[in-house]
Design a protein around this motif. Structure first.
Motif, PDB file in Angstrom:
ATOM      1  N   GLY A 373       0.868  -1.112  -0.254  1.00 11.09           N
ATOM      2  CA  GLY A 373      -0.075   0.025   0.025  1.00 11.09           C
ATOM      3  C   GLY A 373       0.923   1.357   0.078  1.00 11.09           C
ATOM      4  O   GLY A 373       0.365   2.163   0.179  1.00 11.09           O
ATOM      5  N   LYS A 374       2.116   1.292  -0.273  1.00 12.10           N
ATOM      6  CA  LYS A 374       3.120   2.504  -0.108  1.00 12.10           C
ATOM      7  C   LYS A 374       3.299   2.716  -1.740  1.00 12.10           C
ATOM      8  O   LYS A 374       3.576   1.819  -2.553  1.00 12.10           O
ATOM      9  CB  LYS A 374       4.320   1.893   0.526  1.00 12.10           C
ATOM     10  CG  LYS A 374       3.975   1.761   1.959  1.00 12.10           C
ATOM     11  CD  LYS A 374       3.391   2.812   3.057  1.00 12.10           C
ATOM     12  CE  LYS A 374       3.484   2.614   4.321  1.00 12.10           C
ATOM     13  NZ  LYS A 374       2.828   3.680   5.166  1.00 12.10           N
ATOM     14  N   ALA A 375       3.747   4.013  -1.910  1.00 11.15           N
ATOM     15  CA  ALA A 375       4.321   4.325  -3.026  1.00 11.15           C
ATOM     16  C   ALA A 375       5.466   3.989  -3.098  1.00 11.15           C
ATOM     17  O   ALA A 375       6.461   4.008  -2.469  1.00 11.15           O
ATOM     18  CB  ALA A 375       4.289   6.021  -2.902  1.00 11.15           C
ATOM     19  N   GLU A 376       5.731   3.496  -4.635  1.00  7.92           N
ATOM     20  CA  GLU A 376       6.879   2.674  -5.191  1.00  7.92           C
ATOM     21  C   GLU A 376       7.794   3.725  -5.848  1.00  7.92           C
ATOM     22  O   GLU A 376       9.162   3.766  -5.577  1.00  7.92           O
ATOM     23  CB  GLU A 376       6.561   1.433  -6.126  1.00  7.92           C
ATOM     24  CG  GLU A 376       7.875   0.655  -6.644  1.00  7.92           C
ATOM     25  CD  GLU A 376       8.157  -0.304  -5.515  1.00  7.92           C
ATOM     26  OE1 GLU A 376       9.252  -0.979  -5.396  1.00  7.92           O
ATOM     27  OE2 GLU A 376       7.499  -0.596  -4.300  1.00  7.92           O
ATOM     28  N   ALA A 377       7.233   4.675  -6.530  1.00  5.68           N
ATOM     29  CA  ALA A 377       7.698   5.504  -7.523  1.00  5.68           C
ATOM     30  C   ALA A 377       6.783   6.411  -7.957  1.00  5.68           C
ATOM     31  O   ALA A 377       5.691   6.067  -8.166  1.00  5.68           O
ATOM     32  CB  ALA A 377       8.639   4.915  -8.472  1.00  5.68           C
ATOM     33  N   ASP A 378       7.379   7.585  -8.737  1.00  3.54           N
ATOM     34  CA  ASP A 378       6.465   8.500  -9.433  1.00  3.54           C
ATOM     35  C   ASP A 378       6.874   8.058 -10.858  1.00  3.54           C
ATOM     36  O   ASP A 378       8.287   8.028 -11.067  1.00  3.54           O
ATOM     37  CB  ASP A 378       6.381   9.973  -9.271  1.00  3.54           C
ATOM     38  CG  ASP A 378       5.534  10.341  -7.888  1.00  3.54           C
ATOM     39  OD1 ASP A 378       4.900   9.306  -7.461  1.00  3.54           O
ATOM     40  OD2 ASP A 378       5.503  11.370  -7.702  1.00  3.54           O
ATOM     41  N   VAL A 459      15.777   9.545  -0.974  1.00  7.24           N
ATOM     42  CA  VAL A 459      15.357  10.241  -2.253  1.00  7.24           C
ATOM     43  C   VAL A 459      14.294   9.134  -2.890  1.00  7.24           C
ATOM     44  O   VAL A 459      14.481   8.104  -3.116  1.00  7.24           O
ATOM     45  CB  VAL A 459      16.542  10.192  -3.237  1.00  7.24           C
ATOM     46  CG1 VAL A 459      16.185  10.727  -4.376  1.00  7.24           C
ATOM     47  CG2 VAL A 459      17.539  11.112  -2.622  1.00  7.24           C
ATOM     48  N   TYR A 460      13.065   9.747  -3.052  1.00  8.14           N
ATOM     49  CA  TYR A 460      11.967   9.126  -3.582  1.00  8.14           C
ATOM     50  C   TYR A 460      12.224   9.007  -5.102  1.00  8.14           C
ATOM     51  O   TYR A 460      12.788  10.029  -5.789  1.00  8.14           O
ATOM     52  CB  TYR A 460      10.781   9.858  -3.159  1.00  8.14           C
ATOM     53  CG  TYR A 460       9.643   9.083  -3.888  1.00  8.14           C
ATOM     54  CD1 TYR A 460       9.106   7.972  -3.254  1.00  8.14           C
ATOM     55  CD2 TYR A 460       9.012   9.788  -4.912  1.00  8.14           C
ATOM     56  CE1 TYR A 460       7.961   7.354  -3.844  1.00  8.14           C
ATOM     57  CE2 TYR A 460       7.871   9.084  -5.464  1.00  8.14           C
ATOM     58  CZ  TYR A 460       7.108   7.871  -5.004  1.00  8.14           C
ATOM     59  OH  TYR A 460       6.016   7.569  -5.488  1.00  8.14           O
ATOM     60  N   PRO A 461      12.098   8.027  -5.841  1.00  6.88           N
ATOM     61  CA  PRO A 461      12.393   7.712  -7.192  1.00  6.88           C
ATOM     62  C   PRO A 461      11.303   8.591  -8.012  1.00  6.88           C
ATOM     63  O   PRO A 461      10.091   8.492  -7.661  1.00  6.88           O
ATOM     64  CB  PRO A 461      12.377   6.270  -7.505  1.00  6.88           C
ATOM     65  CG  PRO A 461      12.597   5.685  -6.030  1.00  6.88           C
ATOM     66  CD  PRO A 461      11.585   6.509  -4.825  1.00  6.88           C
ATOM     67  N   VAL A 462      11.708   9.266  -8.895  1.00  4.56           N
ATOM     68  CA  VAL A 462      10.803   9.874 -10.057  1.00  4.56           C
ATOM     69  C   VAL A 462      11.308   9.509 -11.359  1.00  4.56           C
ATOM     70  O   VAL A 462      12.539   9.794 -12.031  1.00  4.56           O
ATOM     71  CB  VAL A 462      10.738  11.464 -10.036  1.00  4.56           C
ATOM     72  CG1 VAL A 462       9.900  12.130 -11.264  1.00  4.56           C
ATOM     73  CG2 VAL A 462      10.264  11.772  -8.679  1.00  4.56           C
TER      74      VAL A 462
END
Length: 485
Positions: A373-378, A459-462
């Motif tokens: 249920g978590k954000a993996e990447a944008d 760092v969240y992946p974009v």
């Protein structure tokens, strides 16, 4: 003179480019522009998008008044009268997509996409960036303060230090989106429905011969909302003892002392001592509020020192974003109309690698892992790509270091760029402030704590789709773009 006329709330070179397009007969060609930022503010791991309500109101009301046209007629460029007539008829007739306000957002992803005649898309650049940059900056700063304060009450106190009246009210709104509970600004309360809160100033105490008398008179005037500022003379020797005396008189009337406020001194020590004095006197439910140049770092450190503070009034450091007073968002052309009506992707090449744009009309998705249920990447794809829409297997890779990659299959893809204007018409009423605030809270729950922490966040992946990345490489090579460090 009207101070609410925003048609000329733009840089002059926008008008000059509009004029040049008009002279050349290219003003009706369509173009796609995207607004985004390149670097997160405050060393944070995320930003909070805000400003859409004001952008929508600006575009909906965008007209050139006769006073505007008369002013333009006086300019040194000597614009032709026929051009001014074209401006007299100006309306925004294009499309605007944007991520919802309150969304957690990241560098180099499109937050607003404008698709319109270049005549229109060029004009709105300055105002869109002005509104987006400031409100997103303040919402992000407020989110940092909120994460430091936890479940404590947070009040926005910044009006007198804000950079003018508009900054005060829209900054208050941005702070409320990110989790603040109220504002001292009555106009912001009236316009947006934000709870308005206030106590009294040192001047109230100084206007009386004795501090105790000042407290009594204030309590008599506002018996249901008594929070007393206790540091005018001596917090522990007179302020808190006099507040306790007033609290006892209120209790005898069936009322209560709601709180005390500390505005100077060693807030950790003073709050600990004041808490002990209040508890010993039977006022365990009286809250302690603190103000005085607070920000997320001060609050974090005070809590680490064991401060006994229940509510925080945050002003200057928030409303001015004092440690980084601008976001640096940009608005770049990504596609232009060909003669056949299709779009040709365009790129900006720069000796500064971070300034190289990603070409083409694009979509933005948030990839959510179904298991966690978590954000993996944008994920940024070109308009028309179907694999992510069909939830097919996609490759997530670092656009700078493509060898860093993985494949995902079991995911949800949330489309972030939502339609706001179609053919110049606002599609629906935008969400209310309480709905935006609740949405922002849910947004936070999508992300692992590593991305949200105040210091050294992950760092969240974009990521770009393969097609978007290949198109960028193709245009870089075509334009001879050898980037040098």
């Amino acid at each position: 003179m009207s101070y609410e006329d925003y048609a000329l709330h733009t840089d002059k070179y926008q008008i000059n480019m509009m004029y040049a397009h008009w002279v050349q007969g290219t003003h009706n060609r369509k173009a796609v522009f995207e607004a985004y930022f390149r670097k997160l503010p405050f060393g944070n791991g995320f930003a909070v998008f805000a400003g859409l309500e004001r952008i929508a109101a600006y575009i909906r009301e965008l007209r050139f008044s006769e006073e505007d046209l008369a002013y333009l007629a006086e300019q040194e460029e000597n614009y032709r009268p026929e051009f001014l007539q074209e401006l007299r008829q100006f309306r925004f007739t294009g499309q605007l997509h944007a991520v919802p306000e309150g969304t957690l957002v990241f560098p180099n992803e499109p937050l607003i996409r404008v698709e319109a005649r270049i005549f229109e898309a060029q004009l709105v650049e300055t105002a869109i960036l002005n509104f987006m940059n400031y409100q997103t900056l303040i919402a992000t700063k407020a989110a940092r303060v909120k994460l430091a304060a936890g479940e404590d009450s947070l009040l926005e106190f910044g009006t007198r230090r804000a950079q003018e009246a508009d900054a005060a009210i829209w900054g208050a709104r941005a702070a409320y989106i990110a989790g603040f509970h109220g504002t001292s600004n009555l106009r912001a309360g009236k316009l947006f429905g934000i709870p308005a809160k206030g106590t009294h100033a040192h001047a109230w105490v100084q206007a009386h011969a004795e501090e105790e008398d000042a407290f009594l008179r204030y309590a008599e005037a506002l018996p249901d909302q008594v929070t007393l500022l206790v540091d005018t003379y001596d917090t522990l020797k007179s302020g808190v003892p006099n507040a306790i005396k007033v609290g006892r008189k209120l209790a005898a009337q069936g009322k209560k002392l709601s709180g005390i406020r500390l505005d100077s001194g060693d807030l950790a020590y003073l709050s600990q001592q004041a808490r002990g004095m209040l508890d010993e006197a039977g006022f365990a439910d009286t809250k302690i509020m603190a103000s005085n140049d607070l920000d997320e770092n001060v609050i974090f450190n005070l809590k680490a020192q064991g401060a006994r503070i229940d509510a925080w009034g945050v002003g200057t450091q928030l409303i001015t974003a004092a440690d980084q007073p601008s976001l640096g968002g940009v608005y770049k052309l990504t596609a232009r109309e060909r003669g056949d009506g299709s779009y040709e992707p365009v790129i900006k090449v720069s000796g500064n690698p971070e300034k190289v744009t990603t070409p083409g009309k694009k979509e933005l998705y948030r990839i959510i892992d179904r298991k966690t249920g978590k954000a993996e990447a944008d994920y940024i794809s070109l308009d028309g790509e179907e694999d992510v829409k069909r939830r097919e297997r996609i490759k997530l890779f670092d656009p700078v270091h493509p060898y860093l990659h993985k494949y995902v299959e079991d995911y949800e893809a949330v489309e972030l760029l939502q339609p706001v204007f179609r053919d110049g018409e606002l599609l629906a009423e935008l969400p209310g402030l309480e709905e935006i605030r609740a949405y922002h809270k849910k947004q936070l729950s999508l992300f692992w704590p590593e991305y949200l922490r105040k210091l050294n966040p992950a760092v969240y992946p974009v990521d770009l789709s393969i097609a978007a990345w290949e198109k960028k490489m193709e245009l870089l090579h075509r334009r001879g773009g050898e980037l040098r460090g």
